[in-house]
Each structure stands twice: as C-alpha cells, then as structure tokens.
Design an enzyme around this catalytic site. Structure first.
Site, PDB file in Angstrom:
ATOM      1  N   GLU A   1       0.679  -0.953  -0.135  1.00 32.67           N
ATOM      2  CA  GLU A   1       0.127   0.351   0.156  1.00 32.67           C
ATOM      3  C   GLU A   1       0.788   1.356   0.199  1.00 32.67           C
ATOM      4  O   GLU A   1       0.957   2.521  -0.223  1.00 32.67           O
ATOM      5  CB  GLU A   1      -0.961   0.110   1.154  1.00 32.67           C
ATOM      6  CG  GLU A   1      -1.600  -1.297   1.298  1.00 32.67           C
ATOM      7  CD  GLU A   1      -2.933  -1.038   2.820  1.00 32.67           C
ATOM      8  OE1 GLU A   1      -2.948  -0.490   3.094  1.00 32.67           O
ATOM      9  OE2 GLU A   1      -2.988  -1.854   3.232  1.00 32.67           O
TER      10      GLU A   1
ATOM     11  N   GLY B   1     -12.420  -4.983   2.585  1.00 33.60           N
ATOM     12  CA  GLY B   1     -13.659  -5.952   2.198  1.00 33.60           C
ATOM     13  C   GLY B   1     -15.299  -5.118   1.780  1.00 33.60           C
ATOM     14  O   GLY B   1     -15.687  -4.914   3.190  1.00 33.60           O
TER      15      GLY B   1
ATOM     16  N   MET C   1      -8.863  -2.976   9.469  1.00 34.31           N
ATOM     17  CA  MET C   1      -8.240  -3.488  10.580  1.00 34.31           C
ATOM     18  C   MET C   1      -7.771  -1.880  11.268  1.00 34.31           C
ATOM     19  O   MET C   1      -6.828  -2.498  12.430  1.00 34.31           O
ATOM     20  CB  MET C   1      -7.756  -4.480  10.724  1.00 34.31           C
ATOM     21  CG  MET C   1      -8.400  -6.156  10.049  1.00 34.31           C
ATOM     22  SD  MET C   1      -7.631  -7.561  10.283  1.00 34.31           S
ATOM     23  CE  MET C   1      -6.437  -7.351   9.153  1.00 34.31           C
ATOM     24  N   GLU C   2      -8.056  -0.960  10.702  1.00 33.89           N
ATOM     25  CA  GLU C   2      -7.367   0.220  10.430  1.00 33.89           C
ATOM     26  C   GLU C   2      -8.129   1.632  11.283  1.00 33.89           C
ATOM     27  O   GLU C   2      -7.261   2.281  12.039  1.00 33.89           O
ATOM     28  CB  GLU C   2      -5.739   0.299  10.145  1.00 33.89           C
ATOM     29  CG  GLU C   2      -4.712  -1.022  10.029  1.00 33.89           C
ATOM     30  CD  GLU C   2      -5.283  -2.035   9.458  1.00 33.89           C
ATOM     31  OE1 GLU C   2      -4.559  -3.437   9.575  1.00 33.89           O
ATOM     32  OE2 GLU C   2      -5.758  -1.796   7.897  1.00 33.89           O
TER      33      GLU C   2
ATOM     34  N   ASP D   1     -12.100  -7.848  -1.775  1.00 31.98           N
ATOM     35  CA  ASP D   1     -12.254  -8.972  -1.380  1.00 31.98           C
ATOM     36  C   ASP D   1     -14.024  -8.335  -0.521  1.00 31.98           C
ATOM     37  O   ASP D   1     -14.277  -7.812  -0.892  1.00 31.98           O
ATOM     38  CB  ASP D   1     -12.113  -9.858  -0.266  1.00 31.98           C
ATOM     39  CG  ASP D   1     -11.770  -9.943   0.557  1.00 31.98           C
ATOM     40  OD1 ASP D   1     -13.344  -9.366   2.024  1.00 31.98           O
ATOM     41  OD2 ASP D   1     -10.810  -8.204   1.803  1.00 31.98           O
TER      42      ASP D   1
END
Length: 232
Positions: free
Chosen positions: A13, A79, A176-177, A200
């Site tokens: 990233e 996601g 997750m962040e 996804d």
C-alpha cells in the site's frame, strides 16, 4: 495542510508512494519507518503502520507528536459490505467506528467507545470531497462510494459475521485500521479521511479473492492519493 501523513497497513500500500517521493529522509519510531519528503509538491510523511488497530493508533500518534502533520490520509484495502460495491471499487469514509468495541453492559451502544462524546468519527469534509472528485478522474473504470467504514481486529471472511456487522452498523466496508486512525486523529484535532479499495467481498470467498485482487485494489488507492496531493 502543510504536512500530510499518509498511512498504509502493508508494504504493497505504501511502496508505490515512496518510490515517487523526493528529498526523502527516514526516521525509525516504534519499529515503524517514517519516510518524510515531497510528493507531488506537498510535504508528506509516508509510513506503513502494520496491521491492526493498536499499530495504526500508535502510528497516528507519532505522526501527530513527532512530525506535527496537519492532516492524515489512511489508504488501503478492505472487504465490501454492500452488494453494489465491487472488487476494485473505492470507498471514501463519511465516518468510521470499531465494530468489535462492545461496552453494552455499561450502557453504551455497540461500537461506541466508553467515555467518548461521539458514536463514530467523522471524516473531514474537504478531504472527503477531494478524494471522491479525484477518484472519478484517475480511476474512471471503477465506482467510488461515500459511506461508513468499520474496523476491527478481525479479517472478516464468513458470511454470518459480515451480515451481523451490516445489520448492526450499516457499514460500506470492513478492515482493521481505519477507525483507530480516525479516533487518534479526532483526539488530536487533526483532519482525516480513510480511503479503501475493495479487495474482497468479506464473505466465504474472501480468502480466495484477497490475494488475487490485492495489488489491483492497492493501485487504485495510490492513483487517488497521488492526485489528491496535487489538488489539496
């Protein structure tokens, strides 16, 4: 916004952004490498936070304390939580919250952090507007959405977990962040926006889709962030 912090969770990233920087100096803090320099005419600090909410929050606090950034852009992958948001599309945060925060027994709605005056952390309007506008310019082959981003220390890869998060929080994507970066930015009074490319569908196909589309999704974020810096 004279100095902008750009946070990614993984090498994929941030490597492309680092390659485009000039006048780079590197500073190591808390086992993270902060790359300070110029990118498309702006003073930036680019850093890989590592995966998870704690890493992301520590990273944001260092950007505030050590580098005195005046804005934070969190770029990465996520996601999808909505059928219309497809792999490769972009979600720009209206707000962010932690879907795994649960203090219901203390009288708080699920997702709200005890003691905080807000339920979710609202993204800066100017950063958000710029992100949406430039995405349509540099990534014309994909869709861009504005909506809530939800975060937790969990890779969501089961349909039943996904459906529960959708029911409780009406999120657009999960990762997750972002929400911990948003919280740290909020506490420091720093404007922020979270930008997520979809890798996804956060369901039973997620473990198969993620490796396949990770690089494509990350490139869409790189295109967007680079153009944002030109216009801010």
């Amino acid at each position: 916004m004279n100095r902008i912090g750009i946070i990614g969770a993984m090498d994929i990233e941030v490597d492309a952004l680092k390659e485009q920087m000039t006048g780079v100096t590197r500073v190591n803090k808390a086992s993270m490498e902060f790359y300070q320099g110029k990118l498309n005419g702006k003073d930036v600090v680019v850093v890989r936070s590592g995966i998870g909410k704690v890493n992301a929050a520590v990273c944001t606090q260092i950007l505030a304390d050590v580098f005195e950034v005046e804005a934070v852009i969190n770029t990465g992958i996520a996601g999808s939580l909505r059928n219309e948001i497809n792999i490769g599309d972009i979600v720009v945060s209206t707000d962010a919250l932690q879907h795994d925060m649960d203090a219901v027994e203390f009288g708080y709605p699920k997702g709200q952090i005890p003691g905080m005056k807000v339920f979710s952390f609202v993204a800066n309007a100017a950063l958000r507007e710029t992100a949406v506008r430039v995405c349509q310019k540099v990534n014309p082959d994909i869709q861009v959405f504005e909506g809530r981003i939800v975060s937790g220390d969990q890779f969501v890869a089961r349909a039943e977990v996904k459906n529960e998060i959708i029911k409780e929080f009406a999120g657009y994507c999960t990762e997750m962040e972002g929400a911990s970066i948003a919280q740290a930015a909020y506490l420091n009074g720093i404007p922020f926006v979270v930008v997520r490319a979809i890798s996804d569908k956060a369901d039973n196909s997620a473990t198969m889709d993620y490796p396949t589309f990770e690089r494509q999704a990350a490139q869409h974020c790189v295109n967007l962030v680079g153009e944002m810096l030109r216009e801010l």
